[in-house]
Structures are given as structure tokens and as C-alpha cells.
Write an enzyme that holds these catalytic residues in place. Structure first.
Site, PDB file in Angstrom:
ATOM      1  N   SER A 227       0.838  -1.197   0.000  1.00 11.83           N
ATOM      2  CA  SER A 227       0.000   0.000   0.000  1.00 11.83           C
ATOM      3  C   SER A 227       0.870   1.243   0.000  1.00 11.83           C
ATOM      4  CB  SER A 227      -0.923   0.000   1.209  1.00 11.83           C
ATOM      5  OG  SER A 227      -0.253   0.566   2.312  1.00 11.83           O
ATOM      6  N   LYS A 228       0.194   2.373  -0.222  1.00 17.12           N
ATOM      7  CA  LYS A 228       0.910   3.648  -0.283  1.00 17.12           C
ATOM      8  C   LYS A 228       1.678   3.925   1.001  1.00 17.12           C
ATOM      9  CE  LYS A 228      -3.005   5.355  -2.812  1.00 17.12           C
ATOM     10  NZ  LYS A 228      -3.687   6.366  -3.526  1.00 17.12           N
ATOM     11  N   ARG A 229       1.229   3.300   2.058  1.00 13.01           N
ATOM     12  CA  ARG A 229       1.847   3.573   3.353  1.00 13.01           C
ATOM     13  C   ARG A 229       3.077   2.711   3.614  1.00 13.01           C
ATOM     14  NH1 ARG A 229      -3.231   4.227   3.283  1.00 13.01           N
ATOM     15  NH2 ARG A 229      -3.570   1.997   3.356  1.00 13.01           N
TER      16      ARG A 229
END
Ligand code: GLU
Length: 460
Positions: A227-229
């Protein structure tokens, strides 16, 4: 066959990450491979979650990666505008078509898309309410990567919300029709939406595009999608860290695709020539930052000297704290960078790797010092080196090596007896470029000053 038209359709709701970049790349590669058109379409209908900042990051990251678009924002094209927020009139027009075909109805203030089939009221255990089910044949998707996929779409769905905003499924399909998209290449997380999309295409009487759902990228450690995180997910991070875009592109293309053999390092021309959708894997790809770092190193190593030095300078300029290197003489800077090129894994290692070359104020590793000073008679070696230094030929690594060897031979010793203490004196450590290269690049005067200073600190 008509010309291939593909699109990359990001929503500017967050930073541009590895997964988006890979989707953009596969679309771009397919367009370049087939001589088709690569369209950039901005899916920015969700006003609350979109931002201009994220939009600019998309443009910048695509530019940096070299994924130029043939139609889209900034450059226009025959099917614009290319931002969904500017296409409301087109959506209204398409909605009228569906209405005229009797494929919509209003309920709770929203506009619903009506699936065709026999209707029945069923109690939904999960949602604890009665819903209208539609008896339909399964929707078939012949996916170029997944193969034949069947899904039953048996509930009408909203296409325009009560606030008047059209939903993703609707605008996505309208734009694919209006922009004459021939191939929809996107992440596998959209496969579950595709049956809705197929029903909408049919309702518009539009030909279906070919679908190609590319495998997920799994996070480096553990299960689940990256994910983007996740650490290492953002493209701009690599840009800041001085990664080479060509290395990142090469790495990205291997996330879910390979040329059919175990070749990894490929030029972009080669990738374009070999890339094809049937070659994309069904199985998920796993992100591996070590592999990316390695790829970057391979690309850095191959850079012509001038280009490497230029990139290194840009890297130092981008990091305000690294001023000593920039103040150095250009010729000296160049020599130091060329010395480092084969030794570093990424530009981000340069400041630490070259610190002692640009500053006389460098630390001496106490453990290394203890070890070096305990073996043989390093003080004597240091004195001999200092005495012989004025006679050294500094014109090449080989000449310096010869001079040290000659000195060693006079004492009945070897090159190695001088190496460790010399290195410790001029760099404070026991790792780095060869001692002969270090001497050559530092030059006689700097070497002399450092050897003498070290002699003093080591007590004569
Ligand atoms: N806006 C969608 C996304 O960012 C694109 C979906 C598609 O490619 O069809 O995931």
C-alpha cells in the site's frame, strides 16, 4: 486491426506509488509496443479526496519515469477534456442515452442502473434487509491475463448519487467508450468491478474493450498487497534519493512480467520490443527493495563518466547540507566521484562515502585504529612513507603502487605493511577505494598533511 488505445486513469487521492507507476508503465509499454496511443485520464470526480498537489505529483512522476502521454492533460487531444471533473456535460449526455434506452430508474434520490432479467425480492442475511435480485446469466470477461472470468451481477447499482455526482463505474465506462479505449490494463483489484463495467458497455451498445488485469504487488514482508503507506512505496522518494529512472522502470517492468527467460537488465528499447500482455504473469509479484537497489547500482556502474559526475553534482545540489563537495574544485570533485562510482549502491551513499575526501575534519574509527596500530611497527612505516613521499610518482595508480612496493622492498617488507596505516591516516578507516587511487586523487600535498597529522596524533 484498429490502432491500440490504452489509458492510465489515476485518481489523485494520494501520492504516486509503485503500484500506480507499474500500471502506467504497462499501459505505456503496450502502447509503444503496438504503435498505439497512450492516454492519460485523470479520474478526479471525488472532490473531497482529490488534490492538485497529488495531481502534480502524478505529472512529475510520469515525466521523471519517461512515461510520456500522447493525449491527456497539458497536451490535449481529440477526445478531451482529460480530467473527469471537466467532463460533466459528456456524462449527462451519456446518462440520457441510458435513460432513453429504459436502463435507469430513480430511487432514494439516486439514479440506478437497471440490469435486465427477472426480478425477485430476497432477504439478504448479511445486510439484514430485503433486496431486489435480478436473475441473470453470468457476465463473462475474457481477460487477456486472467483468462475467462465469470461473475454474476444480479443487483442493480447506483450510477448517479443523490448529490448529483456520477459514480466511478459510470464515468469510467463512459470515458472508455468516448475515448475509444481498446484495452483496459489495470490492477487486479479492479477485476471485481469489471462485470459491472461490462454490463454498462452492453447497455450503451458499445463494443467491449479487451481487459487485462495485472497481478497485485505484494508487500515486501508478510502477506497482503503493498500500500501507499508501506516503506519504499512512493515514487518521489526514489527521485529524491537519486535513483535512476531507467533502473526503476526496469525494476517495475519485472513486477509481474518477464521476457520469457531470466534476463533482468534490459534497455527500454528491448523492453518495448519484448513486452506483451500475454507475457504478464497471473501470480502476484513481490516488492523487493534490495533488488531495486541492486538494479540501480547496475545502472549507475554503466553510466558514462560525464553523466555520472553530472548526476552526482545534481544530487549534492539537492541536499543543502552537502556544501563542501560543491565548493571543491570541479576537477577534484570529478575524480572523487569517479573513484566512488564503482563502489556505491546509490547516489545517496555519496555524501558519507566521500566525506573525508572533501573535508580534513574526518573521524578516525577507534576500533580500526587499535587493530592497525597493534600489528607490526606502523609508526616506523608511517615515517618511512613520509620520508619517501616527495620522490613518489603520483601520475597514476600503477606508479604509486610501484613507489610503495619499492619502498617496501628496501625494508624487506611488502605493500600490505604500508597499506593499512596509510589508509587509516588518510581516511580514518579501513574500507574504501584502493590506497593507490586514494593517494592519486588526494594528491601529494593532502596525503603529506594527513600522514603527518596522523603521526602526531599517534605519538610520533
Ligand atoms: N481511477 C481508477 C484507479 O485509480 C482507475 C481504474 C481503471 O483503470 O479503470 O484505480
Amino acid at each position: 486491426m484498429s490502432q491500440v488505445r490504452v489509458r492510465f486513469a489515476p485518481s489523485p487521492t494520494g501520492f504516486f506509488h509503485i503500484g500506480s507507476a507499474r500500471t502506467a508503465l504497462f499501459n505505456w509499454l503496450y502502447a509503444r509496443h503496438t504503435g498505439g496511443v497512450f492516454v492519460l485520464r485523470i479520474e478526479d470526480t471525488d472532490k473531497e479526496r482529490n488534490s492538485e498537489q497529488f495531481l502534480n505529483v502524478i505529472y512529475e512522476s510520469l515525466n521523471w519515469l519517461g512515461l510520456n502521454w500522447d493525449e491527456g492533460p497539458k497536451i490535449g487531444g481529440a477526445f478531451g477534456p482529460y480530467r473527469q471533473s471537466e467532463r460533466s456535460a459528456i456524462y449527462r449526455e451519456y446518462l440520457e442515452k441510458l435513460k432513453a434506452a429504459g436502463r435507469t430508474y430513480e430511487k432514494d434520490g439516486a439514479t440506478w442502473f437497471k440490469l435486465i432479467g427477472e426480478r425477485s425480492e430476497v432477504y439478504d442475511e448479511h445486510r439484514k434487509k430485503t433486496v431486489t435480485k435480478v436473475k441473470v446469466e453470468p457476465t463473462v470477461i475474457n481477460d487477456l491475463i486472467r483468462g475467462r472470468v465469470e461473475r454474476i451481477e444480479d443487483e442493480d447499482f447506483v450510477i448517479v448519487r443523490s448529490d448529483g455526482n456520477p459514480v466511478f463505474h459510470f464515468v469510467n465506462v463512459v470515458d472508455d467508450i468516448a475515448m475509444q479505449i481498446t484495452h483496459v490494463i489495470r490492477g487486479e483489484d479492479h477485476l471485481s468491478n469489471t462485470s459491472k463495467h461490462v454490463e454498462l458497455f452492453k447497455a450503451f451498445g458499445a463494443p467491449l474493450p479487451q481487459f487485462a488485469h495485472i497481478p497485485l504487488i505484494l508487500k515486501q514482508n508478510g502477506p497482503g498487497k503493498m500500500s501507499k503507506r508501506d516503506q519504499g512505496a512512493l515514487i518521489e522518494e526514489y527521485q529524491k534519493r537519486g535513483y535512476l529512472p531507467a533502473a526503476l522502470v526496469n525494476f517495475l517492468c519485472l513486477l509481474g512480467w518477464n521476457p520469457g527467460d531470466d534476463r533482468e537488465k534490459m534497455s527500454i528499447a528491448e523492453i518495448i520490443r519484448l513486452f506483451d500482455l500475454p507475457g504478464v504473469n497471473q501470480s502476484n509479484a513481490r516488492f523487493d527493495d534490495k533488488k531495486l537497489a541492486h538494479m540501480n547500482m547496475v545502472y549507475l556502474l554503466e553510466l558514462p563518466a560525464d553523466q555520472f559526475v553530472e548526476l552526482a553534482r545534481a544530487y549534492f545540489q539537492g541536499h543543502a547540507a552537502e556544501t563542501l563537495a560543491l565548493q571543491a574544485d570541479a576537477g577534484y570533485f570529478r575524480e572523487v566521484m569517479l573513484l566512488s562510482q564503482p563502489k556505491i549502491k546509490g547516489l545517496e551513499e555519496l555524501p558519507a562515502y566521500t566525506q573525508y575526501l572533501f573535508s580534513d575534519d574526518y573521524a578516525t574509527d577507534p576500533k580500526v585504529k587499535e587493530k592497525v596500530m597493534a600489528k607490526g611497527d606502523p609508526k616506523a612505516r608511517l615515517n618511512e612513507l613520509i620520508a619517501a613521499l616527495p620522490g613518489f610518482d603520483f601520475s597514476s595508480d600503477a606508479a604509486i603502487e610501484e613507489a610503495i612496493k619499492a619502498l617496501a622492498a628496501q625494508q624487506g617488507l611488502g605493500f600490505g605493511d604500508y597499506q593499512s596505516v596509510a589508509r587509516l591516516a588518510v581516511s580514518g578507516t579501513n574500507v574504501g577505494p584502493s590506497i593507490t587511487s586514494l593517494f592519486r586523487v588526494l594528491g601529494r600535498e593532502r596525503v603529506r598533511v594527513r600522514l603527518e597529522r596522523f603521526r602526531v596524533s599517534a605519538g610520533g
